[in-house]
Design a protein around this motif. Structure first.
Motif, PDB file in Angstrom:
ATOM      1  N   SER A   9     -11.951 -13.858   9.860  1.00  0.00           N
ATOM      2  CA  SER A   9     -12.626 -14.958   9.044  1.00  0.00           C
ATOM      3  C   SER A   9     -13.041 -15.072   7.422  1.00  0.00           C
ATOM      4  O   SER A   9     -13.055 -13.859   6.891  1.00  0.00           O
ATOM      5  CB  SER A   9     -13.786 -15.097   9.245  1.00  0.00           C
ATOM      6  OG  SER A   9     -14.905 -14.229   9.433  1.00  0.00           O
ATOM      7  N   ALA A  10     -12.838 -16.475   6.547  1.00  0.00           N
ATOM      8  CA  ALA A  10     -12.536 -15.751   5.188  1.00  0.00           C
ATOM      9  C   ALA A  10     -14.094 -15.399   4.871  1.00  0.00           C
ATOM     10  O   ALA A  10     -15.219 -16.388   5.420  1.00  0.00           O
ATOM     11  CB  ALA A  10     -12.178 -16.620   4.589  1.00  0.00           C
ATOM     12  N   ARG A  11     -14.228 -14.750   3.750  1.00  0.00           N
ATOM     13  CA  ARG A  11     -15.411 -14.710   2.681  1.00  0.00           C
ATOM     14  C   ARG A  11     -14.872 -15.345   1.067  1.00  0.00           C
ATOM     15  O   ARG A  11     -16.273 -14.821   0.898  1.00  0.00           O
ATOM     16  CB  ARG A  11     -16.384 -13.447   3.254  1.00  0.00           C
ATOM     17  CG  ARG A  11     -16.280 -12.940   4.122  1.00  0.00           C
ATOM     18  CD  ARG A  11     -16.751 -11.433   4.583  1.00  0.00           C
ATOM     19  NE  ARG A  11     -18.241 -11.130   3.994  1.00  0.00           N
ATOM     20  CZ  ARG A  11     -19.142 -10.317   4.380  1.00  0.00           C
ATOM     21  NH1 ARG A  11     -18.269  -9.075   4.439  1.00  0.00           N
ATOM     22  NH2 ARG A  11     -20.006 -10.575   3.441  1.00  0.00           N
ATOM     23  N   LEU A  12     -13.873 -15.048   1.170  1.00  0.00           N
ATOM     24  CA  LEU A  12     -13.784 -14.745  -0.095  1.00  0.00           C
ATOM     25  C   LEU A  12     -13.271 -16.874  -0.958  1.00  0.00           C
ATOM     26  O   LEU A  12     -12.589 -17.405   0.471  1.00  0.00           O
ATOM     27  CB  LEU A  12     -12.528 -14.494  -1.082  1.00  0.00           C
ATOM     28  CG  LEU A  12     -11.965 -13.128  -0.457  1.00  0.00           C
ATOM     29  CD1 LEU A  12     -10.523 -13.170  -1.285  1.00  0.00           C
ATOM     30  CD2 LEU A  12     -13.082 -12.680  -1.678  1.00  0.00           C
ATOM     31  N   ASN A  13     -13.725 -17.571  -1.099  1.00  0.00           N
ATOM     32  CA  ASN A  13     -13.249 -18.870  -1.810  1.00  0.00           C
ATOM     33  C   ASN A  13     -12.479 -18.775  -1.715  1.00  0.00           C
ATOM     34  O   ASN A  13     -11.707 -17.970  -2.456  1.00  0.00           O
ATOM     35  CB  ASN A  13     -14.450 -19.769  -2.268  1.00  0.00           C
ATOM     36  CG  ASN A  13     -14.801 -19.241  -4.281  1.00  0.00           C
ATOM     37  OD1 ASN A  13     -13.585 -18.698  -4.734  1.00  0.00           O
ATOM     38  ND2 ASN A  13     -15.486 -18.913  -4.157  1.00  0.00           N
ATOM     39  N   ASP A  14     -11.836 -20.206  -2.078  1.00  0.00           N
ATOM     40  CA  ASP A  14     -10.175 -20.514  -2.552  1.00  0.00           C
ATOM     41  C   ASP A  14     -10.222 -19.558  -4.316  1.00  0.00           C
ATOM     42  O   ASP A  14      -9.007 -19.333  -4.414  1.00  0.00           O
ATOM     43  CB  ASP A  14      -9.988 -21.529  -3.237  1.00  0.00           C
ATOM     44  CG  ASP A  14      -9.487 -22.259  -1.736  1.00  0.00           C
ATOM     45  OD1 ASP A  14      -9.427 -21.564  -0.665  1.00  0.00           O
ATOM     46  OD2 ASP A  14      -9.788 -23.413  -0.749  1.00  0.00           O
ATOM     47  N   ASP A  15     -11.592 -20.550  -5.028  1.00  0.00           N
ATOM     48  CA  ASP A  15     -10.855 -19.644  -6.454  1.00  0.00           C
ATOM     49  C   ASP A  15     -11.220 -18.246  -6.532  1.00  0.00           C
ATOM     50  O   ASP A  15     -10.108 -17.806  -7.431  1.00  0.00           O
ATOM     51  CB  ASP A  15     -12.095 -20.314  -7.570  1.00  0.00           C
ATOM     52  CG  ASP A  15     -12.104 -21.485  -7.684  1.00  0.00           C
ATOM     53  OD1 ASP A  15     -10.621 -22.699  -8.187  1.00  0.00           O
ATOM     54  OD2 ASP A  15     -13.327 -22.755  -8.274  1.00  0.00           O
ATOM     55  N   GLU A  16     -11.646 -17.530  -5.653  1.00  0.00           N
ATOM     56  CA  GLU A  16     -11.830 -16.249  -6.562  1.00  0.00           C
ATOM     57  C   GLU A  16     -10.688 -15.525  -5.096  1.00  0.00           C
ATOM     58  O   GLU A  16      -9.702 -14.324  -5.437  1.00  0.00           O
ATOM     59  CB  GLU A  16     -13.124 -15.537  -4.439  1.00  0.00           C
ATOM     60  CG  GLU A  16     -14.111 -15.624  -5.376  1.00  0.00           C
ATOM     61  CD  GLU A  16     -15.211 -15.961  -4.521  1.00  0.00           C
ATOM     62  OE1 GLU A  16     -16.946 -15.694  -4.812  1.00  0.00           O
ATOM     63  OE2 GLU A  16     -15.224 -15.231  -3.731  1.00  0.00           O
ATOM     64  N   LEU A  17      -9.906 -16.090  -4.414  1.00  0.00           N
ATOM     65  CA  LEU A  17      -8.727 -15.910  -3.575  1.00  0.00           C
ATOM     66  C   LEU A  17      -7.723 -16.159  -4.278  1.00  0.00           C
ATOM     67  O   LEU A  17      -6.762 -15.248  -4.722  1.00  0.00           O
ATOM     68  CB  LEU A  17      -8.397 -16.654  -2.852  1.00  0.00           C
ATOM     69  CG  LEU A  17      -7.326 -16.233  -1.884  1.00  0.00           C
ATOM     70  CD1 LEU A  17      -6.704 -15.016  -1.157  1.00  0.00           C
ATOM     71  CD2 LEU A  17      -6.700 -17.586  -0.697  1.00  0.00           C
ATOM     72  N   ARG A  18      -7.728 -17.204  -5.430  1.00  0.00           N
ATOM     73  CA  ARG A  18      -6.706 -17.644  -6.888  1.00  0.00           C
ATOM     74  C   ARG A  18      -6.495 -16.089  -7.333  1.00  0.00           C
ATOM     75  O   ARG A  18      -5.979 -16.278  -7.972  1.00  0.00           O
ATOM     76  CB  ARG A  18      -6.883 -18.830  -7.061  1.00  0.00           C
ATOM     77  CG  ARG A  18      -5.869 -19.266  -7.882  1.00  0.00           C
ATOM     78  CD  ARG A  18      -5.704 -20.983  -8.188  1.00  0.00           C
ATOM     79  NE  ARG A  18      -7.294 -21.292  -8.830  1.00  0.00           N
ATOM     80  CZ  ARG A  18      -8.341 -20.513 -10.408  1.00  0.00           C
ATOM     81  NH1 ARG A  18      -6.953 -20.231 -10.683  1.00  0.00           N
ATOM     82  NH2 ARG A  18      -9.365 -20.826 -10.018  1.00  0.00           N
ATOM     83  N   THR A  19      -7.200 -15.489  -8.477  1.00  0.00           N
ATOM     84  CA  THR A  19      -7.968 -15.261  -9.030  1.00  0.00           C
ATOM     85  C   THR A  19      -7.577 -14.307  -8.643  1.00  0.00           C
ATOM     86  O   THR A  19      -6.868 -13.036  -9.447  1.00  0.00           O
ATOM     87  CB  THR A  19      -9.514 -15.243  -9.753  1.00  0.00           C
ATOM     88  OG1 THR A  19     -10.304 -15.550  -8.714  1.00  0.00           O
ATOM     89  CG2 THR A  19      -9.295 -16.858 -10.822  1.00  0.00           C
ATOM     90  N   LEU A  20      -7.802 -13.199  -7.601  1.00  0.00           N
ATOM     91  CA  LEU A  20      -7.544 -12.559  -7.119  1.00  0.00           C
ATOM     92  C   LEU A  20      -5.714 -12.104  -7.319  1.00  0.00           C
ATOM     93  O   LEU A  20      -5.576 -10.832  -7.363  1.00  0.00           O
ATOM     94  CB  LEU A  20      -8.336 -11.606  -5.803  1.00  0.00           C
ATOM     95  CG  LEU A  20      -9.906 -11.477  -6.058  1.00  0.00           C
ATOM     96  CD1 LEU A  20     -10.326 -11.632  -4.427  1.00  0.00           C
ATOM     97  CD2 LEU A  20     -10.621  -9.665  -6.312  1.00  0.00           C
ATOM     98  N   ASP A  21      -5.191 -12.381  -6.891  1.00  0.00           N
ATOM     99  CA  ASP A  21      -3.735 -12.884  -5.896  1.00  0.00           C
ATOM    100  C   ASP A  21      -4.090 -13.228  -7.551  1.00  0.00           C
ATOM    101  O   ASP A  21      -2.245 -11.879  -7.664  1.00  0.00           O
ATOM    102  CB  ASP A  21      -3.473 -13.995  -5.438  1.00  0.00           C
ATOM    103  CG  ASP A  21      -2.564 -13.999  -4.923  1.00  0.00           C
ATOM    104  OD1 ASP A  21      -1.823 -13.241  -4.512  1.00  0.00           O
ATOM    105  OD2 ASP A  21      -1.650 -14.686  -5.131  1.00  0.00           O
ATOM    106  N   ALA A  22      -4.078 -13.363  -8.643  1.00  0.00           N
ATOM    107  CA  ALA A  22      -3.211 -13.245  -9.550  1.00  0.00           C
ATOM    108  C   ALA A  22      -3.418 -12.671 -10.663  1.00  0.00           C
ATOM    109  O   ALA A  22      -2.435 -11.709 -11.003  1.00  0.00           O
ATOM    110  CB  ALA A  22      -4.145 -14.769 -10.736  1.00  0.00           C
ATOM    111  N   HIS A  23      -4.219 -11.469 -10.374  1.00  0.00           N
ATOM    112  CA  HIS A  23      -4.401 -10.277 -10.874  1.00  0.00           C
ATOM    113  C   HIS A  23      -3.668  -8.946  -9.942  1.00  0.00           C
ATOM    114  O   HIS A  23      -2.827  -8.311 -10.830  1.00  0.00           O
ATOM    115  CB  HIS A  23      -6.262  -9.445 -10.925  1.00  0.00           C
ATOM    116  CG  HIS A  23      -6.211  -8.084 -11.301  1.00  0.00           C
ATOM    117  ND1 HIS A  23      -5.487  -7.328 -10.665  1.00  0.00           N
ATOM    118  CD2 HIS A  23      -6.478  -8.195 -12.868  1.00  0.00           C
ATOM    119  CE1 HIS A  23      -5.780  -6.105 -11.298  1.00  0.00           C
ATOM    120  NE2 HIS A  23      -5.863  -6.451 -13.020  1.00  0.00           N
TER     121      HIS A  23
END
Length: 794
Positions: A9-23
């Motif tokens: 299940s997701a524990r990251l919110n969308d903004d957290e996921l987006r910034t982690l993926d960007a890095h």
């Protein structure tokens, strides 16, 4: 526990996921760029062959997994304000760790010309695996590293060495699945039985299973998951699995896995530190399964690449000559959408930097990876407290390592509060006569104890495991993070770590040329139970060749000492423990040995490294000696002095000079080693044309190799170990190898002009003594009384 990406299940919110993926995408882009590009770093124009390096050197396969780990470690370091270090085990992970260091800014702080913009990115790309640039490994040049990726097997032992006595430190350790097949790594899993949850930090192993080595599948990736879990649980770990190839799902799973692991570590440490829990913790381990070469080309020339061994190095190998490969490379780079990751100046955008920790919390800026910044002087006591009384040479005997053990006990005691000194060895501390240290610290141990056990201590700093590899790795990790230590080992079996010490010496040589790397405490070996007193264990335990191995290495980083008695051992050990950025090898006996020098004499002699023992020879100072008897090592020194005594008795007219060598590098030319002698010094000590009979502790050809350019080399005759050994008496060992006193006298007679005829009867008596010895030991099982009861009466 399994965190399968298809179920979590997701524990990251969308903004957290987006910034982690960007890095992560930015790190992947930079990794590919380092392998391939030497210009056009931001793809501001179509990619052309001249933008690509003429020689493509590097390893892509492991990089996306390492980038994922680095990205997610940033998140937990920032959110939890962790003090963390990461050991990067996979052999060629250099592109990933350099990329992440550049993104977080620590690379530019270390190398100001590699700026965080387009110009700096161009330098970053071109320098990688390029003449005058940086290696493809995670090397000393890489900020945040304590581990050379050029040889596999040592990452986990290094990680534990870093964690010992660092209670506030988290050491993450990425273990490649190829590395996991090595013997040293397999033994390193037992390090958790020595990790004190009260005084030590935590190690979080991350076993990265991408399925392949250079050309073959890896064992741990191909065994069933339940079997792997049984193996890891048997090692004392609770596995947490992260599996998948969908980036979003893997990000969520990795975030959950790290949170779960760190929560568990915090609970275990709290239980031990606050609640007094005494049972051995079961620490978490993360098993990360992602495709080898993830996000790279799926196929090349009709053959599968991503997820196979073909992605190990350079997936597109003919980019300059094959237009299709060039097109595929550009498409691969653009798949990371660099325009979203870097602004028009080439600087990382805010989304990329969202999870970067501050200051020294960054993995590339932690002082624990530049241990000299944290190093404190070792509080060494005055040697006078431990020195043995020497009224005259050879009148008393002591066990040299037993005397040293008393000093080490007080070193251990004086560092009890600061906890920055450890003694490591493979189950031989007491055997090597260092048991006095138990008065200040027991042996580290977290496993079961029984009533018959002695000196086991949950908080101990004496470390024994019957794995020389693990001892070496622990001590290297401990030293590289700013502490002090000593490795005590049987001389014959220290060879097990030959390749490990190679890597450490290379590390030291490189770091000496990096001004930002602060000097660390030297790696100190005490080799005892040596070749000449392994008469009871026999041939398998008789090998003095580690010295040869060490003296082949960088002269600026290696030192070898052969102290002949207790006081010289104290002096040499004091010097070694105070030194920085060396590998010091000390070869010393543990059996009762004659005391030759007072402490003051020993200090002067050891500082000189080699010198004349005037009291032992017969030269009168009016002319050059007829012969030089030289020696290096405790048993050779005794045999030389016994030979000198025989010469004084039987050939008093022969002028004999006795030279003892403590620092074996003194024999080398001054231009080849910092401790070497000039030709003027050497000829003054050994003469230019007189015979020199040299009794040496190890293989005799080493002395010839070190002195081959000296004027008097043609007159140099060396006796030493000739690979002739067995279970026998102590004196028979030297006789078998022609190092005994009688043979040395015969050598003098054979080499001093005029003695062959004049002293024929003396030579015959020496030969008869050797024959008498041969017959005596086979009847009595002990050495001749004239040998066993010999004393110096000079």
């Amino acid at each position: 526990m399994s965190v399968d990406t298809r179920q979590t299940s997701a524990r990251l919110n969308d903004d957290e996921l987006r910034t982690l993926d960007a890095h992560w995408r930015a790190a992947n882009y930079l990794s590919v760029g380092q392998i391939y590009l030497m210009a056009n770093p931001l793809l501001t124009e179509p990619l052309r062959p001249e933008h690509v390096k003429p020689r493509l050197l590097g390893h892509w396969g492991t990089s996306p997994g390492l980038n994922l780990v680095y990205t997610h470690l940033n998140r937990v370091i920032r959110t939890r304000d962790l003090n963390a270090l990461c050991v990067w085990g996979p052999g060629h992970g250099g592109p990933a760790v350099v990329a992440n260091s550049w993104l977080e800014g620590s690379y530019t702080e270390t190398y100001p010309d590699v700026t965080r913009d387009a110009a700096g990115m161009a330098r970053l790309f071109k320098q990688f695996s390029f003449p005058g640039g940086v290696p493809s490994h995670v090397a000393p040049e890489t900020p945040g590293s304590i581990h050379e990726g050029g040889e596999l097997g040592y990452s986990l032992s290094h990680a534990y060495g870093a964690a010992y006595d660092n209670p506030d430190l988290l050491v993450a350790c990425v273990i490649g699945d190829g590395e996991a097949e090595t013997g040293p790594l397999a033994a390193s899993w037992h390090s958790n039985k020595f990790l004190d949850p009260v005084h030590d930090g935590a190690v979080l192993p991350i076993l990265h299973l991408n399925g392949y080595k250079i050309a073959n599948p890896t064992v741990l990736a191909r065994i069933p998951e339940p079997e792997l879990d049984e193996l890891l649980r048997g090692y004392g770990h609770d596995p947490i699995h992260v599996t998948g190839d969908d980036p979003a799902a893997v990000h969520r799973a990795m975030a959950e896995a790290l949170d779960t692991a760190l929560d568990r570590i915090a609970d275990l440490q709290r239980a031990a530190r606050e609640d007094g829990a005494g049972e051995r913790p079961r620490w978490p381990v993360i098993v990360l399964r992602t495709p080898k070469g993830w996000t790279g080309p799926a196929q090349v020339d009709g053959l599968p690449v991503e997820g196979t061994w073909r992605s190990h190095q350079v997936p597109l190998a003919a980019v300059r000559d094959n237009p299709e490969h060039l097109r595929r490379l550009e498409a691969w780079l653009r798949s990371y959408r660099p325009e979203e990751l870097f602004d028009e100046h080439g600087s990382p955008r805010l989304d990329v930097l969202a999870w970067i920790p501050d200051g020294t919390r960054r993995l590339g800026a932690t002082p624990h990876a530049n241990g000299g910044l944290l190093l404190r002087e070792l509080p060494l006591p005055a040697l006078e407290t431990y020195a043995v009384e020497v009224d005259k040479p050879g009148a008393t005997l002591h066990e040299p390592t037993g005397v040293l053990g008393q000093l080490l006990e007080d070193v251990m005691r004086s560092t009890a509060e600061r906890r920055d000194f450890r003694l490591v060895g493979p189950d031989e501390t007491a055997s090597n006569r260092l048991q006095a240290v138990y008065g200040a610290s027991g042996k580290a141990w977290q496993a079961q104890t029984l009533q018959v056990d002695e000196h086991l201590d949950r908080h101990g700093r004496v470390m024994e495991i019957l794995s020389e590899h693990t001892c070496q790795g622990w001590l290297e990790g401990y030293l590289l993070t700013g502490r002090h230590g000593l490795f005590s080992c049987y001389e014959a079996f220290v060879h097990i770590v030959d390749s490990m010490v190679n890597q450490h010496i290379k590390w030291l040589r490189v770091t000496r040329r990096l001004p930002w790397r602060a000097p660390i405490a030297s790696l100190n070996y005490l080799l005892t139970s040596h070749v000449w007193r392994q008469d009871h264990n026999g041939f398998s335990h008789q090998d003095p060749g580690f010295v040869d191995h060490i003296l082949n290495k960088s002269p600026e980083a290696v030192r070898v000492y052969l102290p002949p008695d207790a006081n010289t051992l104290l002096s040499v050990a004091d010097h070694a423990l105070r030194s920085r950025d060396y590998v010091n090898v000390i070869v010393a006996g543990k059996q009762p040995c004659f005391d030759w020098l007072t402490l003051d004499q020993a200090r002067v002699h050891c500082a000189r490294g080699a010198g004349v023992w005037e009291w032992a020879g017969t030269e009168d100072g009016t002319r050059e000696p007829d012969v030089v008897l030289a020696c290096a090592g405790d048993v050779p020194t005794q045999e030389v002095l016994a030979a000198a005594q025989l010469l004084r008795t039987h050939l008093p007219e022969v002028s004999v000079r006795v030279v003892n060598v403590v620092d074996i590098a003194r024999l080398m030319p001054s231009g080849e080693h910092p401790h070497g002698m000039s030709d003027f010094e050497y000829d003054g000590l050994f003469t230019a044309d007189k015979p020199v009979v040299f009794a040496y502790h190890g293989y005799p050809w080493l002395i010839h190799r070190l002195a081959y350019r000296r004027t008097g080399h043609a007159h140099l005759h060396v006796r030493g170990y000739k690979e002739i050994g067995t279970t026998t008496t102590p004196f028979d060992m030297v006789v078998r190898n022609d190092l005994d006193r009688y043979r040395l006298v015969m050598d003098v007679i054979d080499r001093v002009p005029g003695l062959a005829v004049r002293a024929a009867s003396v030579r015959q008596r020496m030969e008869d003594a050797r024959l008498r010895h041969h017959d005596w030991i086979r009847v009595h099982g002990t050495d001749l009384p004239e040998v066993a009861d010999w004393t110096w009466d000079g």
